[in-house]
Write a protein that holds these residues in place. Structure first.
Motif, short mmCIF file in Angstrom:
data_model
loop_
_atom_site.label_atom_id
_atom_site.label_comp_id
_atom_site.label_asym_id
_atom_site.label_seq_id
_atom_site.Cartn_x
_atom_site.Cartn_y
_atom_site.Cartn_z
N LYS A 67 -2.81 -12.93 2.07
CA LYS A 67 -1.86 -12.38 3.04
C LYS A 67 -1.77 -10.86 2.95
O LYS A 67 -1.53 -10.19 3.94
CB LYS A 67 -0.48 -12.99 2.83
N SER A 68 -1.96 -10.30 1.75
CA SER A 68 -1.88 -8.85 1.56
C SER A 68 -3.17 -8.14 1.94
O SER A 68 -3.14 -6.96 2.32
CB SER A 68 -1.56 -8.51 0.10
N LEU A 69 -4.30 -8.84 1.85
CA LEU A 69 -5.60 -8.18 2.03
C LEU A 69 -5.72 -7.37 3.31
O LEU A 69 -6.17 -6.22 3.25
CB LEU A 69 -6.72 -9.21 1.92
N PRO A 70 -5.33 -7.86 4.48
CA PRO A 70 -5.49 -7.04 5.69
C PRO A 70 -4.69 -5.74 5.65
O PRO A 70 -5.05 -4.77 6.31
CB PRO A 70 -4.98 -7.94 6.82
N PHE A 71 -3.62 -5.71 4.88
CA PHE A 71 -2.77 -4.52 4.80
C PHE A 71 -3.29 -3.48 3.81
O PHE A 71 -2.95 -2.31 3.92
CB PHE A 71 -1.34 -4.91 4.42
N VAL A 72 -4.07 -3.91 2.82
CA VAL A 72 -4.48 -2.99 1.75
C VAL A 72 -5.98 -2.78 1.64
O VAL A 72 -6.41 -1.92 0.86
CB VAL A 72 -3.92 -3.44 0.38
N ASP A 73 -6.78 -3.52 2.38
CA ASP A 73 -8.23 -3.39 2.28
C ASP A 73 -8.64 -1.95 2.57
O ASP A 73 -8.23 -1.36 3.57
CB ASP A 73 -8.92 -4.35 3.24
N GLY A 74 -9.43 -1.37 1.69
CA GLY A 74 -9.89 0.01 1.85
C GLY A 74 -9.02 1.04 1.16
O GLY A 74 -9.31 2.24 1.21
N THR A 75 -7.97 0.61 0.48
CA THR A 75 -7.04 1.54 -0.17
C THR A 75 -7.64 2.16 -1.42
O THR A 75 -8.29 1.48 -2.22
CB THR A 75 -5.73 0.82 -0.54
N ALA A 76 -7.42 3.45 -1.60
CA ALA A 76 -7.75 4.16 -2.83
C ALA A 76 -6.45 4.33 -3.61
O ALA A 76 -5.46 4.81 -3.05
CB ALA A 76 -8.38 5.51 -2.53
N ILE A 77 -6.46 3.93 -4.88
CA ILE A 77 -5.26 4.01 -5.71
C ILE A 77 -5.44 5.14 -6.72
O ILE A 77 -6.45 5.21 -7.42
CB ILE A 77 -5.00 2.69 -6.45
N ASP A 78 -4.44 6.00 -6.80
CA ASP A 78 -4.41 7.11 -7.76
C ASP A 78 -3.18 6.93 -8.64
O ASP A 78 -2.26 6.16 -8.31
CB ASP A 78 -4.35 8.45 -7.02
N PHE A 79 -3.13 7.63 -9.76
CA PHE A 79 -1.94 7.67 -10.62
C PHE A 79 -1.63 9.13 -10.86
O PHE A 79 -2.50 9.90 -11.30
CB PHE A 79 -2.19 6.94 -11.94
N GLN A 80 -0.39 9.54 -10.55
CA GLN A 80 -0.01 10.94 -10.67
C GLN A 80 1.24 11.10 -11.51
O GLN A 80 2.17 10.28 -11.43
CB GLN A 80 0.23 11.55 -9.29
N LEU A 84 8.90 14.44 -15.16
CA LEU A 84 9.25 13.18 -15.79
C LEU A 84 8.84 11.97 -14.97
O LEU A 84 8.97 10.83 -15.42
CB LEU A 84 10.76 13.12 -16.05
N ASN A 85 8.35 12.19 -13.77
CA ASN A 85 7.97 11.09 -12.88
C ASN A 85 6.48 10.77 -13.01
O ASN A 85 5.65 11.66 -13.15
CB ASN A 85 8.27 11.44 -11.43
N ALA A 86 6.17 9.49 -12.96
CA ALA A 86 4.79 9.03 -12.95
C ALA A 86 4.73 7.82 -12.02
O ALA A 86 5.59 6.95 -12.08
CB ALA A 86 4.35 8.65 -14.35
N GLN A 87 3.70 7.78 -11.16
CA GLN A 87 3.62 6.68 -10.20
C GLN A 87 2.21 6.51 -9.66
O GLN A 87 1.41 7.45 -9.67
CB GLN A 87 4.56 6.92 -9.04
N PHE A 88 1.94 5.30 -9.20
CA PHE A 88 0.71 5.05 -8.47
C PHE A 88 0.91 5.60 -7.07
O PHE A 88 1.99 5.49 -6.48
CB PHE A 88 0.39 3.56 -8.41
N VAL A 89 -0.15 6.18 -6.51
CA VAL A 89 -0.14 6.75 -5.16
C VAL A 89 -1.28 6.08 -4.39
O VAL A 89 -2.37 5.91 -4.92
CB VAL A 89 -0.32 8.28 -5.22
N PHE A 90 -1.00 5.73 -3.14
CA PHE A 90 -1.94 4.93 -2.35
C PHE A 90 -2.42 5.70 -1.13
O PHE A 90 -1.62 6.22 -0.37
CB PHE A 90 -1.26 3.63 -1.92
#
Length: 108
Positions: A67-80, A84-90
């Motif tokens: 169900k999630s695949l059509p929404f996220v296919d092709g996404t590049a995931i980064d971590f920044q 004090l903040n740290a998060q995944f960035v899409f």
């Protein structure tokens, strides 16, 4: 298409997986929420369902439900990290709009 990880995201996921020996990979997907419609989910995957799609990124299994695949296919995931903040960035080519706070997104 596929899911890709930057070196920073790969390193962060490897840290999580090293501390959780029972995890088979990282589950990436979406859930309905927020003012724009969807938000990302990133969790440890304890199992892989028969209909899950699995991408192997240098030894890290990225597990996505159908169900999630059509929404996220092709996404590049980064971590920044910023202060004090740290998060995944899409970087998701499917996104057509985002809410003002950046917590949710829409697609076609």
């Amino acid at each position: 298409m596929a899911i890709s990880l930057t070196p920073a995201a790969r390193a962060r996921m490897q840290e999580f997986l090293a501390r959780n020996a029972q995890a088979v990979g990282v589950r990436f997907g979406v859930k309905k929420t927020g003012c724009s419609g969807y938000s990302y989910t990133v969790d440890l995957a304890d199992q892989i369902a028969p209909d899950d799609r699995v991408y192997d990124e240098d030894g890290i299994k990225i597990v996505i439900d159908p169900k999630s695949l059509p929404f996220v296919d092709g996404t590049a995931i980064d971590f920044q990290k910023s202060g004090l903040n740290a998060q995944f960035v899409f970087d998701n080519p499917n996104v057509t709009g985002e809410c003002g706070c950046g917590e949710s997104f829409t697609t076609n």
